[in-house]
Design a protein around this motif. Structure first.
Motif, PDB file in Angstrom:
ATOM      1  N   MET A  16      18.694 -30.279  30.336  1.00  0.00           N
ATOM      2  CA  MET A  16      18.506 -29.068  29.192  1.00  0.00           C
ATOM      3  C   MET A  16      17.024 -29.238  28.527  1.00  0.00           C
ATOM      4  O   MET A  16      16.474 -30.112  28.607  1.00  0.00           O
ATOM      5  CB  MET A  16      19.663 -29.408  28.340  1.00  0.00           C
ATOM      6  N   LEU A  17      16.809 -28.271  27.790  1.00  0.00           N
ATOM      7  CA  LEU A  17      15.783 -28.065  27.319  1.00  0.00           C
ATOM      8  C   LEU A  17      15.800 -29.075  25.924  1.00  0.00           C
ATOM      9  O   LEU A  17      16.590 -29.361  25.353  1.00  0.00           O
ATOM     10  CB  LEU A  17      15.549 -26.416  26.720  1.00  0.00           C
ATOM     11  N   ASP A  18      14.412 -29.316  25.714  1.00  0.00           N
ATOM     12  CA  ASP A  18      14.276 -30.104  24.299  1.00  0.00           C
ATOM     13  C   ASP A  18      14.725 -29.383  23.210  1.00  0.00           C
ATOM     14  O   ASP A  18      14.281 -28.120  23.136  1.00  0.00           O
ATOM     15  CB  ASP A  18      12.969 -30.737  24.085  1.00  0.00           C
ATOM     16  N   LEU A  19      15.597 -29.749  22.156  1.00  0.00           N
ATOM     17  CA  LEU A  19      16.055 -29.076  21.155  1.00  0.00           C
ATOM     18  C   LEU A  19      14.979 -28.640  20.262  1.00  0.00           C
ATOM     19  O   LEU A  19      15.221 -27.905  19.548  1.00  0.00           O
ATOM     20  CB  LEU A  19      16.984 -29.733  20.620  1.00  0.00           C
ATOM     21  N   ASN A  20      14.001 -29.545  20.011  1.00  0.00           N
ATOM     22  CA  ASN A  20      12.834 -28.999  19.101  1.00  0.00           C
ATOM     23  C   ASN A  20      11.930 -27.977  19.349  1.00  0.00           C
ATOM     24  O   ASN A  20      11.641 -27.403  18.643  1.00  0.00           O
ATOM     25  CB  ASN A  20      11.780 -30.366  19.310  1.00  0.00           C
ATOM     26  N   ALA A  21      12.307 -27.435  20.787  1.00  0.00           N
ATOM     27  CA  ALA A  21      11.804 -26.165  21.217  1.00  0.00           C
ATOM     28  C   ALA A  21      12.615 -24.960  20.536  1.00  0.00           C
ATOM     29  O   ALA A  21      11.879 -23.960  20.326  1.00  0.00           O
ATOM     30  CB  ALA A  21      11.723 -25.983  22.576  1.00  0.00           C
ATOM     31  N   PHE A  22      13.628 -25.197  19.873  1.00  0.00           N
ATOM     32  CA  PHE A  22      14.577 -24.244  19.263  1.00  0.00           C
ATOM     33  C   PHE A  22      14.510 -24.463  17.750  1.00  0.00           C
ATOM     34  O   PHE A  22      14.668 -23.434  16.887  1.00  0.00           O
ATOM     35  CB  PHE A  22      16.005 -24.613  19.656  1.00  0.00           C
ATOM     36  N   ARG A  23      13.622 -25.562  17.392  1.00  0.00           N
ATOM     37  CA  ARG A  23      13.676 -26.028  15.804  1.00  0.00           C
ATOM     38  C   ARG A  23      12.421 -25.521  15.183  1.00  0.00           C
ATOM     39  O   ARG A  23      11.430 -26.133  15.588  1.00  0.00           O
ATOM     40  CB  ARG A  23      13.882 -27.367  15.524  1.00  0.00           C
ATOM     41  N   VAL A  24      12.397 -24.364  14.459  1.00  0.00           N
ATOM     42  CA  VAL A  24      11.209 -23.951  13.469  1.00  0.00           C
ATOM     43  C   VAL A  24      10.749 -25.194  12.552  1.00  0.00           C
ATOM     44  O   VAL A  24       9.676 -25.526  12.624  1.00  0.00           O
ATOM     45  CB  VAL A  24      11.693 -22.752  13.008  1.00  0.00           C
ATOM     46  N   ASP A  25      11.599 -25.826  12.216  1.00  0.00           N
ATOM     47  CA  ASP A  25      11.121 -27.148  11.279  1.00  0.00           C
ATOM     48  C   ASP A  25      10.435 -28.214  12.134  1.00  0.00           C
ATOM     49  O   ASP A  25       9.933 -29.269  11.647  1.00  0.00           O
ATOM     50  CB  ASP A  25      12.449 -27.625  10.491  1.00  0.00           C
ATOM     51  N   ARG A  34      13.947 -16.849  23.583  1.00  0.00           N
ATOM     52  CA  ARG A  34      14.348 -15.606  23.915  1.00  0.00           C
ATOM     53  C   ARG A  34      13.908 -14.546  24.788  1.00  0.00           C
ATOM     54  O   ARG A  34      14.268 -14.094  25.610  1.00  0.00           O
ATOM     55  CB  ARG A  34      14.630 -14.951  22.354  1.00  0.00           C
ATOM     56  N   GLU A  35      12.386 -14.782  24.624  1.00  0.00           N
ATOM     57  CA  GLU A  35      11.474 -13.829  25.415  1.00  0.00           C
ATOM     58  C   GLU A  35      11.574 -14.620  26.999  1.00  0.00           C
ATOM     59  O   GLU A  35      11.547 -13.744  27.947  1.00  0.00           O
ATOM     60  CB  GLU A  35      10.120 -14.002  25.301  1.00  0.00           C
ATOM     61  N   SER A  36      11.847 -15.612  27.126  1.00  0.00           N
ATOM     62  CA  SER A  36      11.708 -16.288  28.536  1.00  0.00           C
ATOM     63  C   SER A  36      13.254 -15.738  29.149  1.00  0.00           C
ATOM     64  O   SER A  36      13.317 -15.311  30.371  1.00  0.00           O
ATOM     65  CB  SER A  36      11.868 -17.873  28.335  1.00  0.00           C
ATOM     66  N   GLN A  37      14.346 -15.873  28.314  1.00  0.00           N
ATOM     67  CA  GLN A  37      15.474 -15.376  28.789  1.00  0.00           C
ATOM     68  C   GLN A  37      15.290 -13.594  29.031  1.00  0.00           C
ATOM     69  O   GLN A  37      15.860 -13.285  30.091  1.00  0.00           O
ATOM     70  CB  GLN A  37      16.458 -15.520  27.814  1.00  0.00           C
ATOM     71  N   ARG A  38      14.793 -13.048  28.261  1.00  0.00           N
ATOM     72  CA  ARG A  38      14.608 -11.567  28.411  1.00  0.00           C
ATOM     73  C   ARG A  38      13.841 -11.554  29.943  1.00  0.00           C
ATOM     74  O   ARG A  38      14.090 -10.682  30.558  1.00  0.00           O
ATOM     75  CB  ARG A  38      13.916 -10.979  27.426  1.00  0.00           C
ATOM     76  N   ALA A  46      22.396 -16.494  24.457  1.00  0.00           N
ATOM     77  CA  ALA A  46      22.445 -18.242  24.713  1.00  0.00           C
ATOM     78  C   ALA A  46      21.476 -18.730  23.789  1.00  0.00           C
ATOM     79  O   ALA A  46      21.798 -19.826  23.375  1.00  0.00           O
ATOM     80  CB  ALA A  46      22.123 -18.166  26.070  1.00  0.00           C
ATOM     81  N   VAL A  47      20.387 -18.290  23.435  1.00  0.00           N
ATOM     82  CA  VAL A  47      19.305 -18.970  22.559  1.00  0.00           C
ATOM     83  C   VAL A  47      20.031 -19.014  21.100  1.00  0.00           C
ATOM     84  O   VAL A  47      19.713 -19.765  20.359  1.00  0.00           O
ATOM     85  CB  VAL A  47      17.860 -18.218  22.606  1.00  0.00           C
ATOM     86  N   THR A  48      20.388 -17.835  20.680  1.00  0.00           N
ATOM     87  CA  THR A  48      21.006 -17.556  19.394  1.00  0.00           C
ATOM     88  C   THR A  48      22.007 -18.798  19.031  1.00  0.00           C
ATOM     89  O   THR A  48      22.185 -19.370  18.100  1.00  0.00           O
ATOM     90  CB  THR A  48      21.454 -16.297  18.950  1.00  0.00           C
ATOM     91  N   ALA A  49      23.072 -18.948  20.328  1.00  0.00           N
ATOM     92  CA  ALA A  49      24.171 -19.880  20.198  1.00  0.00           C
ATOM     93  C   ALA A  49      23.648 -21.073  20.009  1.00  0.00           C
ATOM     94  O   ALA A  49      24.118 -21.994  19.284  1.00  0.00           O
ATOM     95  CB  ALA A  49      24.904 -19.648  21.352  1.00  0.00           C
ATOM     96  N   VAL A  50      22.466 -21.622  20.655  1.00  0.00           N
ATOM     97  CA  VAL A  50      21.821 -22.930  20.787  1.00  0.00           C
ATOM     98  C   VAL A  50      21.385 -23.022  19.325  1.00  0.00           C
ATOM     99  O   VAL A  50      21.654 -24.360  18.695  1.00  0.00           O
ATOM    100  CB  VAL A  50      20.635 -23.157  21.832  1.00  0.00           C
ATOM    101  N   CYS A 125      22.421 -26.036  28.002  1.00  0.00           N
ATOM    102  CA  CYS A 125      22.337 -25.865  29.834  1.00  0.00           C
ATOM    103  C   CYS A 125      22.446 -24.490  30.087  1.00  0.00           C
ATOM    104  O   CYS A 125      22.022 -23.937  31.087  1.00  0.00           O
ATOM    105  CB  CYS A 125      23.566 -26.614  30.293  1.00  0.00           C
ATOM    106  N   ARG A 126      22.777 -23.461  29.369  1.00  0.00           N
ATOM    107  CA  ARG A 126      22.811 -21.911  29.676  1.00  0.00           C
ATOM    108  C   ARG A 126      21.632 -21.335  29.629  1.00  0.00           C
ATOM    109  O   ARG A 126      21.479 -20.311  29.764  1.00  0.00           O
ATOM    110  CB  ARG A 126      24.020 -21.247  28.880  1.00  0.00           C
ATOM    111  N   VAL A 127      20.746 -21.947  28.731  1.00  0.00           N
ATOM    112  CA  VAL A 127      19.281 -21.560  28.481  1.00  0.00           C
ATOM    113  C   VAL A 127      18.522 -22.075  29.794  1.00  0.00           C
ATOM    114  O   VAL A 127      18.510 -23.334  29.902  1.00  0.00           O
ATOM    115  CB  VAL A 127      18.880 -21.784  27.097  1.00  0.00           C
ATOM    116  N   GLY A 128      17.772 -21.153  30.431  1.00  0.00           N
ATOM    117  CA  GLY A 128      17.064 -21.532  31.585  1.00  0.00           C
ATOM    118  C   GLY A 128      15.693 -22.198  31.223  1.00  0.00           C
ATOM    119  O   GLY A 128      15.130 -22.108  30.128  1.00  0.00           O
TER     120      GLY A 128
END
Length: 148
Positions: A16-25, A34-38, A46-50, A125-128
């Motif tokens: 899975m991707l590093d969770l820090n990639a999703f954390r603004v803080d 999100r752009e990558s998924q698009r 899937a990104v919003t869910a993470v 894991c659902r986010v590529g």
């Protein structure tokens, strides 16, 4: 063909991707994911869910820490009183009771934390893997997205 296809690994769901990639803080940017998924034609939901699950999981960890801190201070005080010379069996029983009460308070919080951690792992894991911003997008994906 000038367009490359992104191969998926048979072990894709184990990484899975590093969770820090999703954390603004933490310097991350969920919009990049999100752009990558698009770009790959996958759901940005899937990104919003993470992001949502990660926030809930981190809040649960904070609740657990707070209960441990508060209950730990109470248990330490009771244990000190129980070890004091001349302490009564009632004092020792109170120390044992405080320890059980801590476990009773923590168990449901820890169960919820484990459940959230599992949901978060599955959602991540659902986010590529991130698609580079300059990677070509297959024309059929652009057509599906209304872009070309």
């Amino acid at each position: 063909s000038p367009h490359r296809h992104i191969a998926t690994s048979p072990h894709r769901h184990r990484h899975m991707l590093d969770l820090n990639a999703f954390r603004v803080d933490a310097g991350g940017d969920p919009d990049v994911a999100r752009e990558s998924q698009r770009r790959r034609g996958a759901s940005v939901d899937a990104v919003t869910a993470v992001v949502d699950l990660d926030s809930r999981w981190r809040e649960q960890l904070q609740r657990i820490r707070a209960v441990r801190s508060e209950a730990g201070a109470e248990a330490a005080s009771a244990a000190t009183a129980a070890r004091a010379p001349g302490s009564s069996s009632e004092t020792r029983a109170a120390a044992a009771r405080a320890k059980r009460e801590l476990a009773d308070r923590l168990n449901p919080l820890e169960q919820e934390e484990r459940a959230l951690r599992g949901e978060l792992h599955r959602a991540t894991c659902r986010v590529g893997a991130l698609v580079h911003e300059q990677a070509p997008v297959r024309p059929e994906l652009l057509a599906l997205q209304g872009g070309a």
